[in-house]
Design a protein around this motif. Structure first.
Motif, PDB file in Angstrom:
ATOM      1  N   MET A   1       0.833  -1.211   0.000  1.00 27.93           N
ATOM      2  CA  MET A   1       0.000   0.000   0.000  1.00 27.93           C
ATOM      3  C   MET A   1       0.862   1.253   0.000  1.00 27.93           C
ATOM      4  SD  MET A   1      -3.170   0.812  -0.127  1.00 27.93           S
ATOM      5  CE  MET A   1      -4.210   2.240   0.066  1.00 27.93           C
ATOM      6  N   ASN A   2       1.973   1.188   0.781  1.00 27.97           N
ATOM      7  CA  ASN A   2       2.882   2.329   0.825  1.00 27.97           C
ATOM      8  C   ASN A   2       3.527   2.579  -0.529  1.00 27.97           C
ATOM      9  OD1 ASN A   2       2.433   2.921   3.504  1.00 27.97           O
ATOM     10  ND2 ASN A   2       4.091   1.603   4.248  1.00 27.97           N
ATOM     11  N   ILE A   3       3.801   1.485  -1.272  1.00 27.03           N
ATOM     12  CA  ILE A   3       4.410   1.633  -2.591  1.00 27.03           C
ATOM     13  C   ILE A   3       3.463   2.358  -3.538  1.00 27.03           C
ATOM     14  CG2 ILE A   3       5.240   0.376  -4.618  1.00 27.03           C
ATOM     15  CD1 ILE A   3       6.233  -1.809  -2.724  1.00 27.03           C
ATOM     16  N   VAL A   4       2.178   1.977  -3.516  1.00 22.84           N
ATOM     17  CA  VAL A   4       1.162   2.634  -4.352  1.00 22.84           C
ATOM     18  C   VAL A   4       1.067   4.111  -3.999  1.00 22.84           C
ATOM     19  CG1 VAL A   4      -1.291   2.726  -4.932  1.00 22.84           C
ATOM     20  CG2 VAL A   4      -0.152   0.515  -4.664  1.00 22.84           C
ATOM     21  N   PHE A   5       1.062   4.386  -2.689  1.00 27.42           N
ATOM     22  CA  PHE A   5       0.977   5.787  -2.238  1.00 27.42           C
ATOM     23  C   PHE A   5       2.174   6.593  -2.735  1.00 27.42           C
ATOM     24  CE2 PHE A   5       1.955   9.099   0.889  1.00 27.42           C
ATOM     25  CZ  PHE A   5       0.763   9.811   0.884  1.00 27.42           C
ATOM     26  N   GLU A   6       3.378   6.013  -2.640  1.00 26.66           N
ATOM     27  CA  GLU A   6       4.584   6.711  -3.081  1.00 26.66           C
ATOM     28  C   GLU A   6       4.563   6.963  -4.591  1.00 26.66           C
ATOM     29  OE1 GLU A   6       7.023   8.090  -1.373  1.00 26.66           O
ATOM     30  OE2 GLU A   6       6.012   7.534   0.499  1.00 26.66           O
ATOM     31  N   ILE A   7       4.052   5.977  -5.337  1.00 29.86           N
ATOM     32  CA  ILE A   7       3.946   6.144  -6.795  1.00 29.86           C
ATOM     33  C   ILE A   7       2.987   7.284  -7.128  1.00 29.86           C
ATOM     34  CG2 ILE A   7       3.117   5.077  -8.931  1.00 29.86           C
ATOM     35  CD1 ILE A   7       4.144   2.394  -7.812  1.00 29.86           C
ATOM     36  N   LEU A   8       1.828   7.291  -6.464  1.00 42.61           N
ATOM     37  CA  LEU A   8       0.848   8.353  -6.703  1.00 42.61           C
ATOM     38  C   LEU A   8       1.410   9.715  -6.319  1.00 42.61           C
ATOM     39  CD1 LEU A   8      -2.439   6.639  -5.463  1.00 42.61           C
ATOM     40  CD2 LEU A   8      -1.792   7.149  -7.821  1.00 42.61           C
ATOM     41  N   LEU A   9       2.111   9.768  -5.175  1.00 39.62           N
ATOM     42  CA  LEU A   9       2.688  11.026  -4.723  1.00 39.62           C
ATOM     43  C   LEU A   9       3.765  11.501  -5.695  1.00 39.62           C
ATOM     44  CD1 LEU A   9       2.358  12.983  -2.358  1.00 39.62           C
ATOM     45  CD2 LEU A   9       4.235  11.816  -1.202  1.00 39.62           C
ATOM     46  N   GLY A  10       4.554  10.549  -6.205  1.00 37.40           N
ATOM     47  CA  GLY A  10       5.566  10.897  -7.199  1.00 37.40           C
ATOM     48  C   GLY A  10       4.946  11.430  -8.476  1.00 37.40           C
ATOM     49  N   PHE A  11       3.816  10.831  -8.883  1.00 34.74           N
ATOM     50  CA  PHE A  11       3.100  11.317 -10.075  1.00 34.74           C
ATOM     51  C   PHE A  11       2.622  12.749  -9.867  1.00 34.74           C
ATOM     52  CE2 PHE A  11      -1.026  11.961 -12.197  1.00 34.74           C
ATOM     53  CZ  PHE A  11      -0.643  11.835 -13.517  1.00 34.74           C
ATOM     54  N   VAL A  12       2.062  13.029  -8.692  1.00 37.86           N
ATOM     55  CA  VAL A  12       1.572  14.378  -8.408  1.00 37.86           C
ATOM     56  C   VAL A  12       2.716  15.382  -8.412  1.00 37.86           C
ATOM     57  CG1 VAL A  12       0.441  15.842  -6.695  1.00 37.86           C
ATOM     58  CG2 VAL A  12      -0.414  13.543  -7.108  1.00 37.86           C
ATOM     59  N   LYS A  13       3.829  15.040  -7.734  1.00 38.01           N
ATOM     60  CA  LYS A  13       4.949  15.975  -7.594  1.00 38.01           C
ATOM     61  C   LYS A  13       5.675  16.222  -8.907  1.00 38.01           C
ATOM     62  CE  LYS A  13       6.199  15.305  -2.714  1.00 38.01           C
ATOM     63  NZ  LYS A  13       7.262  14.821  -1.786  1.00 38.01           N
ATOM     64  N   ASN A  14       5.846  15.170  -9.700  1.00 39.75           N
ATOM     65  CA  ASN A  14       6.712  15.272 -10.868  1.00 39.75           C
ATOM     66  C   ASN A  14       5.993  15.408 -12.196  1.00 39.75           C
ATOM     67  OD1 ASN A  14       9.280  14.868  -9.418  1.00 39.75           O
ATOM     68  ND2 ASN A  14       8.434  12.847  -8.978  1.00 39.75           N
ATOM     69  N   VAL A  15       4.702  15.109 -12.227  1.00 39.54           N
ATOM     70  CA  VAL A  15       3.953  15.187 -13.483  1.00 39.54           C
ATOM     71  C   VAL A  15       2.741  16.115 -13.357  1.00 39.54           C
ATOM     72  CG1 VAL A  15       2.708  13.880 -15.249  1.00 39.54           C
ATOM     73  CG2 VAL A  15       4.706  12.872 -14.145  1.00 39.54           C
ATOM     74  N   LEU A  16       1.828  15.794 -12.437  1.00 37.47           N
ATOM     75  CA  LEU A  16       0.564  16.530 -12.357  1.00 37.47           C
ATOM     76  C   LEU A  16       0.776  18.010 -12.074  1.00 37.47           C
ATOM     77  CD1 LEU A  16      -2.497  16.497 -12.437  1.00 37.47           C
ATOM     78  CD2 LEU A  16      -2.515  15.779 -10.040  1.00 37.47           C
ATOM     79  N   THR A  17       1.713  18.356 -11.211  1.00 32.80           N
ATOM     80  CA  THR A  17       1.929  19.763 -10.859  1.00 32.80           C
ATOM     81  C   THR A  17       2.965  20.441 -11.749  1.00 32.80           C
ATOM     82  OG1 THR A  17       3.547  19.128  -9.176  1.00 32.80           O
ATOM     83  CG2 THR A  17       1.268  19.399  -8.456  1.00 32.80           C
ATOM     84  N   LYS A  18       3.471  19.744 -12.743  1.00 35.71           N
ATOM     85  CA  LYS A  18       4.416  20.333 -13.695  1.00 35.71           C
ATOM     86  C   LYS A  18       3.778  20.261 -15.086  1.00 35.71           C
ATOM     87  CE  LYS A  18       8.444  18.985 -10.964  1.00 35.71           C
ATOM     88  NZ  LYS A  18       8.612  20.260 -10.320  1.00 35.71           N
ATOM     89  N   PRO A  19       3.096  21.331 -15.489  1.00 36.26           N
ATOM     90  CA  PRO A  19       2.259  21.258 -16.700  1.00 36.26           C
ATOM     91  C   PRO A  19       3.008  20.883 -17.973  1.00 36.26           C
ATOM     92  CG  PRO A  19       2.481  23.528 -15.898  1.00 36.26           C
ATOM     93  CD  PRO A  19       3.014  22.637 -14.834  1.00 36.26           C
ATOM     94  N   ALA A  20       4.286  21.251 -18.089  1.00 40.27           N
ATOM     95  CA  ALA A  20       5.022  20.892 -19.315  1.00 40.27           C
ATOM     96  C   ALA A  20       5.107  19.374 -19.456  1.00 40.27           C
ATOM     97  CB  ALA A  20       6.418  21.505 -19.278  1.00 40.27           C
ATOM     98  N   PHE A  21       5.481  18.694 -18.381  1.00 40.61           N
ATOM     99  CA  PHE A  21       5.584  17.235 -18.432  1.00 40.61           C
ATOM    100  C   PHE A  21       4.209  16.577 -18.479  1.00 40.61           C
ATOM    101  CE2 PHE A  21       9.795  18.217 -16.583  1.00 40.61           C
ATOM    102  CZ  PHE A  21      10.574  17.611 -17.549  1.00 40.61           C
ATOM    103  N   PHE A  22       3.229  17.196 -17.844  1.00 47.04           N
ATOM    104  CA  PHE A  22       1.889  16.617 -17.875  1.00 47.04           C
ATOM    105  C   PHE A  22       1.307  16.682 -19.278  1.00 47.04           C
ATOM    106  CE2 PHE A  22      -2.760  16.761 -16.542  1.00 47.04           C
ATOM    107  CZ  PHE A  22      -2.810  15.395 -16.338  1.00 47.04           C
ATOM    108  N   ILE A  23       1.488  17.817 -19.949  1.00 47.20           N
ATOM    109  CA  ILE A  23       1.035  17.931 -21.342  1.00 47.20           C
ATOM    110  C   ILE A  23       1.783  16.931 -22.219  1.00 47.20           C
ATOM    111  CG2 ILE A  23       1.043  19.437 -23.370  1.00 47.20           C
ATOM    112  CD1 ILE A  23      -1.141  20.169 -21.430  1.00 47.20           C
ATOM    113  N   GLY A  24       3.106  16.826 -22.026  1.00 48.43           N
ATOM    114  CA  GLY A  24       3.886  15.842 -22.781  1.00 48.43           C
ATOM    115  C   GLY A  24       3.418  14.424 -22.516  1.00 48.43           C
ATOM    116  N   PHE A  25       3.110  14.136 -21.252  1.00 42.73           N
ATOM    117  CA  PHE A  25       2.617  12.813 -20.861  1.00 42.73           C
ATOM    118  C   PHE A  25       1.286  12.516 -21.557  1.00 42.73           C
ATOM    119  CE2 PHE A  25       0.180  10.129 -17.852  1.00 42.73           C
ATOM    120  CZ  PHE A  25       1.034   9.039 -17.767  1.00 42.73           C
ATOM    121  N   LEU A  26       0.385  13.499 -21.609  1.00 42.59           N
ATOM    122  CA  LEU A  26      -0.893  13.319 -22.297  1.00 42.59           C
ATOM    123  C   LEU A  26      -0.695  13.027 -23.778  1.00 42.59           C
ATOM    124  CD1 LEU A  26      -3.179  16.128 -20.764  1.00 42.59           C
ATOM    125  CD2 LEU A  26      -3.338  13.667 -20.360  1.00 42.59           C
ATOM    126  N   VAL A  27       0.237  13.771 -24.388  1.00 37.73           N
ATOM    127  CA  VAL A  27       0.526  13.558 -25.811  1.00 37.73           C
ATOM    128  C   VAL A  27       1.079  12.151 -26.037  1.00 37.73           C
ATOM    129  CG1 VAL A  27       2.045  14.256 -27.718  1.00 37.73           C
ATOM    130  CG2 VAL A  27       0.836  15.992 -26.363  1.00 37.73           C
TER     131      VAL A  27
END
Length: 487
Positions: A1-27
């Motif tokens: 469960m902690n691993i899932v939480f860390e993955i989600l938190l990493g996604f938020v910190k490094n992708v979701l809150t960084k619009p350049a990478f989030f837009i690139g990720f969507l593309v």
């Protein structure tokens, strides 16, 4: 469960809150879902990410050049006032939370939950009538900070988890409903470019288009587009956007820099004593045109990739959905001079309102922040010009400037945020969010239910006004245009 939480938190910190990478990720995801080769998908990711980074360079250049000039007025004249600016607002909330013993550490989880709510609402579009995914992560961070303060103000005794639940629901709804409000007007402005706006003035854009249509609609008034006006004689130099922008910004900021004086700017290390003050003013003012050109290049670079790739996401994951992106994307469409005119008349509205607060001896004085001053009013100017011509591009941003100052002064005083020196200050957060706060503060949880019901009802009303074309405008814009032409 902690691993899932860390993955989600990493996604938020490094992708979701960084619009350049989030837009690139969507593309990247969109192209892979659309069956593209991995190397084509990778190329799309790079192009979209770099394009958005170019946009951010332009935006950052505008802000970093001119924010110190405006806040310098506060320092120069020792004015104790609230700066309306997203970054000042976020810092004020952080300081305020520490002062009242609240923790802001769970904001990342709030962002993730609210974003998931946004996606669920769009996935259930046949029921919710919501068609837009909010992808502008840095804006989500700023809004989460301000919403945190407003809801803690309304429910000071509520525990951390219930507050996060209320916030996540309201923010998720606001992101889905607000960006959805801009779909029709953005498709109209961009001739079906395939995106909408996810920023701080989504309700403001809708209001601007509505007022422009009602007051200056082309069919009624034949009000001219700004770029259609041919100025005579020496004024013809203003027909070229880059020249007009450089001259007008030199006049506007030259006056402010003259008031601040060379000695003050030297003390702030903006220039050296041996530098020529006149050429410093020229350089800083002309940089406005430079950064605007950079920003427009970024828009052209990433919007095409995002639009093409989003077909895969539409077909496989979110049928009929559009990505909601930074408001600066519209600077690459419509009339180029509408950007400058919207900014200048929005600034005029703000300065009139600030003078009124001073004369009325308001308990909270406001200092104009560059982000609302430019990104709200220039965007509103572009939409207003597209709907109602140059008259709308002047009047609507002026009204926006008044609302930004008066609304921010009210809510910053009402919630006690003024004492920490900053407030978000952009259109939606100076208009509808103060209204939401008053409702929730006065009638408690019933107020939360009322706000949620109002937000849920808005896309339902939109749908009922245009059942035939409501989803067609996102799924097949060319067919939508043919349908409109037949009518």
């Amino acid at each position: 469960m902690n691993i899932v939480f860390e993955i989600l938190l990493g996604f938020v910190k490094n992708v979701l809150t960084k619009p350049a990478f989030f837009i690139g990720f969507l593309v990247l995801i969109g192209y892979l879902l659309d069956g593209k080769k991995w190397y084509d998908a990778l190329a799309g990711f790079i192009k979209a990410t770099v394009g958005y980074m170019i946009l951010m360079v332009g935006s950052g250049g505008l802000v970093s050049t001119f924010r110190p000039i405006l806040t310098g007025l506060k320092d120069k004249f020792n004015i104790s006032a609230t700066v309306i600016d997203p970054y000042f607002g976020q810092n004020a909330v952080t300081e305020g939370m520490e002062h009242i013993g609240r923790s802001f550490s769970q904001v990342m989880i709030l962002l993730l939950i609210a974003f998931i709510i946004n996606i669920i609402l769009v996935r259930a579009k046949n029921i919710t009538k919501m068609r837009a995914v909010f992808t502008t992560g840095h804006v989500q961070m700023q809004q989460a900070a301000t919403a945190f303060w407003l809801i803690v103000f309304c429910f000071p005794k509520l525990g951390q988890t219930p507050i996060l639940i209320i916030m996540a629901i309201l923010l998720g709804l606001y992101w889905a409903v607000g960006s959805n409000l801009t779909v029709e007007d953005t498709q109209h402005l961009t001739d079906g470019a395939g995106f909408c706006i996810a920023h701080q003035q989504m309700f403001g854009i809708k209001l601007a288009c509505f007022l422009s249509d009602k007051l200056f609609g082309r069919k009624k008034d034949e009000s001219k587009d700004i770029d259609d006006i041919e100025l005579p004689g020496f004024l013809s130099i203003f027909n070229e956007n880059m020249v007009a922008t450089a001259i007008l910004m030199t006049l506007f900021f030259g006056v402010i820099q003259g008031v601040l004086g060379k000695d003050y700017l030297v003390a702030q290390e903006a220039l050296k004593m041996e530098d020529n003050f006149f050429f410093y003013i020229l350089q800083s003012s002309f940089s406005f045109a430079v950064n605007l050109a950079i920003l427009q290049l970024g828009v052209r670079t990433f919007v095409g990739e995002l639009t093409n790739s989003f077909d895969g996401i539409q077909n496989k994951l979110l049928p009929g959905a559009l990505p909601g992106i930074d408001c600066a994307a519209v600077f690459g469409f419509g009339a180029a001079n509408a950007v400058t005119i919207g900014f200048l008349f929005g600034a005029l509205g703000q300065f009139i309102a600030i003078a009124a607060l001073f004369l009325l001896k308001s308990p909270t004085l406001i200092i104009a922040g560059f982000v609302p001053l430019f990104f709200d009013n220039a965007v509103i100017g572009v939409y207003a010009n597209n709907r109602g011509g140059y008259k709308a591009a002047m009047l609507i941003p002026l009204l926006s400037g008044l609302i930004q100052v008066f609304g921010s002064a009210f809510i910053a005083t009402y919630t006690g945020l003024a004492q920490y020196g900053g407030y978000l200050g952009m259109f939606d957060w100076a208009s509808i969010w103060p209204a939401f706060t008053v409702i929730m503060n006065n009638i408690s949880y019933i107020g939360v239910a009322i706000v949620a019901i109002v937000l849920i009802a808005i896309p339902q009303i939109q749908y009922r006004k245009n059942k035939a074309g409501y989803f067609m405008i996102t799924e097949d814009y060319e067919e939508y245009k043919k349908t409109i032409e037949k009518k």
